[in-house]
Scaffold this motif. Structure first.
Motif, short mmCIF file in Angstrom:
data_model
loop_
_atom_site.label_atom_id
_atom_site.label_comp_id
_atom_site.label_asym_id
_atom_site.label_seq_id
_atom_site.Cartn_x
_atom_site.Cartn_y
_atom_site.Cartn_z
N THR A 66 0.88 -1.16 0.00
CA THR A 66 0.00 0.00 0.00
C THR A 66 0.92 1.21 0.00
OG1 THR A 66 -1.71 -1.15 1.25
CG2 THR A 66 -1.77 1.27 1.27
N ALA A 67 0.77 2.04 -1.01
CA ALA A 67 1.55 3.28 -1.09
C ALA A 67 0.62 4.44 -0.77
CB ALA A 67 2.14 3.44 -2.49
N VAL A 68 1.12 5.38 0.00
CA VAL A 68 0.35 6.58 0.32
C VAL A 68 1.16 7.77 -0.19
CG1 VAL A 68 -0.71 7.97 2.13
CG2 VAL A 68 -0.65 5.47 2.34
N VAL A 69 0.57 8.51 -1.13
CA VAL A 69 1.23 9.66 -1.74
C VAL A 69 0.31 10.86 -1.58
CG1 VAL A 69 2.25 10.61 -3.85
CG2 VAL A 69 2.36 8.13 -3.42
N ASP A 70 0.78 11.85 -0.85
CA ASP A 70 0.03 13.09 -0.61
C ASP A 70 -1.38 12.80 -0.09
OD1 ASP A 70 0.02 15.84 -0.43
OD2 ASP A 70 -0.61 16.15 -2.50
N GLY A 71 -1.48 11.79 0.81
CA GLY A 71 -2.75 11.46 1.45
C GLY A 71 -3.63 10.49 0.69
N THR A 72 -3.26 10.14 -0.54
CA THR A 72 -4.04 9.19 -1.33
C THR A 72 -3.38 7.82 -1.27
OG1 THR A 72 -4.76 10.93 -2.84
CG2 THR A 72 -4.98 8.67 -3.62
N SER A 73 -4.19 6.79 -0.99
CA SER A 73 -3.69 5.43 -0.85
C SER A 73 -3.84 4.66 -2.16
CB SER A 73 -4.49 4.74 0.26
OG SER A 73 -3.99 3.46 0.51
N TYR A 74 -2.79 3.90 -2.51
CA TYR A 74 -2.79 3.10 -3.74
C TYR A 74 -2.41 1.67 -3.37
CZ TYR A 74 -2.46 7.72 -5.83
OH TYR A 74 -2.69 9.02 -6.18
N GLU A 75 -3.21 0.70 -3.83
CA GLU A 75 -2.88 -0.71 -3.64
C GLU A 75 -2.08 -1.15 -4.86
OE1 GLU A 75 -3.52 -2.17 -0.75
OE2 GLU A 75 -4.44 -0.27 -0.17
N VAL A 76 -0.83 -1.56 -4.64
CA VAL A 76 0.07 -1.90 -5.74
C VAL A 76 0.31 -3.40 -5.75
CG1 VAL A 76 2.28 -1.36 -6.83
CG2 VAL A 76 1.17 0.36 -5.36
N GLU A 77 0.09 -4.00 -6.90
CA GLU A 77 0.30 -5.43 -7.10
C GLU A 77 1.46 -5.64 -8.06
OE1 GLU A 77 -3.46 -7.02 -8.35
OE2 GLU A 77 -4.36 -6.72 -6.38
N PRO A 78 2.00 -6.88 -8.16
CA PRO A 78 3.13 -7.12 -9.06
C PRO A 78 2.86 -6.59 -10.47
CG PRO A 78 2.79 -9.03 -7.69
CD PRO A 78 1.63 -8.10 -7.42
N GLY A 79 3.85 -5.89 -11.00
CA GLY A 79 3.73 -5.25 -12.31
C GLY A 79 3.23 -3.82 -12.21
N GLY A 80 2.76 -3.41 -11.03
CA GLY A 80 2.26 -2.06 -10.83
C GLY A 80 3.39 -1.09 -10.49
N VAL A 81 3.12 0.17 -10.77
CA VAL A 81 4.09 1.24 -10.54
C VAL A 81 3.40 2.37 -9.79
CG1 VAL A 81 5.48 3.03 -11.69
CG2 VAL A 81 5.39 0.73 -12.65
N VAL A 82 4.15 2.99 -8.87
CA VAL A 82 3.67 4.20 -8.22
C VAL A 82 4.85 5.17 -8.17
CG1 VAL A 82 4.10 3.39 -5.86
CG2 VAL A 82 2.40 5.15 -6.25
N VAL A 83 4.56 6.45 -8.38
CA VAL A 83 5.59 7.49 -8.35
C VAL A 83 5.42 8.31 -7.08
CG1 VAL A 83 6.50 9.55 -9.51
CG2 VAL A 83 5.73 7.58 -10.87
N PHE A 84 6.52 8.52 -6.37
CA PHE A 84 6.57 9.37 -5.18
C PHE A 84 7.28 10.66 -5.61
CE2 PHE A 84 6.78 4.95 -3.74
CZ PHE A 84 5.82 4.90 -2.75
N PRO A 85 6.52 11.71 -5.97
CA PRO A 85 7.17 12.94 -6.44
C PRO A 85 8.02 13.61 -5.36
CG PRO A 85 4.83 12.92 -7.00
CD PRO A 85 5.06 11.80 -6.03
N ALA A 86 9.12 14.20 -5.77
CA ALA A 86 9.97 14.95 -4.83
C ALA A 86 9.12 16.00 -4.14
CB ALA A 86 11.12 15.61 -5.59
#
Length: 151
Positions: A66-86
């Motif tokens: 589970t990635a949380v970026v700027d308060g929004t939660s994303y469920e990431v599974e194999p093959g998925g990508v999430v960006v954490f902006p500077a």
């Protein structure tokens, strides 16, 4: 820049409280710089959101996070990508037993941060007991807990 080949299992290991960060390569050329890490993360409490001066890309290979970026939660599974902006409050937590992912960071600061953190903060100690060391390392590298100013 010359060709670089890093065989599986090789690279500099930086054991940290959120997993083993293995530095695979740092690239610097006329177009800029980025670093590539393999991260093996165990199930653990999610770290508080923090703000880094570099952008990070998490490409999940195994497990779930589970990635949380700027308060929004994303469920990431194999093959998925999430960006954490500077400059954006971000964190992740492993769902299940463990996860393995490729992390690509902009610039050349993340590797220096991981090296310092792994030397300064005991990986097996609870976060609460390590907070003074964590705050010292984060301050040295321009990383801040969400809600703090990045200097």
């Amino acid at each position: 820049m010359s060709t670089v080949h890093i065989p599986p299992g090789e690279g500099r290991h930086y054991p940290m409280i959120d997993g083993d960060h293995v530095a695979k390569v740092a690239v610097r050329d006329d177009c800029g710089a980025f670093e590539v890490f393999e991260v093996v993360a165990p199930a653990a409490p999610m770290a508080p959101p923090h703000v880094s001066p570099w952008t990070g890309v998490l490409f999940l290979l195994e497990g779930r996070v589970t990635a949380v970026v700027d308060g929004t939660s994303y469920e990431v599974e194999p093959g998925g990508v999430v960006v954490f902006p500077a400059g954006t409050p971000s964190t992740f937590g492993v769902v299940g037993e463990s996860a393995r992912f490729v992390a690509i960071t902009s610039g050349d600061g993340a590797g220096k941060f991981f090296a310092d953190f792994s030397q300064s903060v005991p990986a097996g100690q609870p976060v609460e007991e390590s907070m003074a060391a964590i705050m010292s390392v984060t301050q040295r590298h321009g990383v801040a807990m969400a809600g703090q100013m990045v200097e």
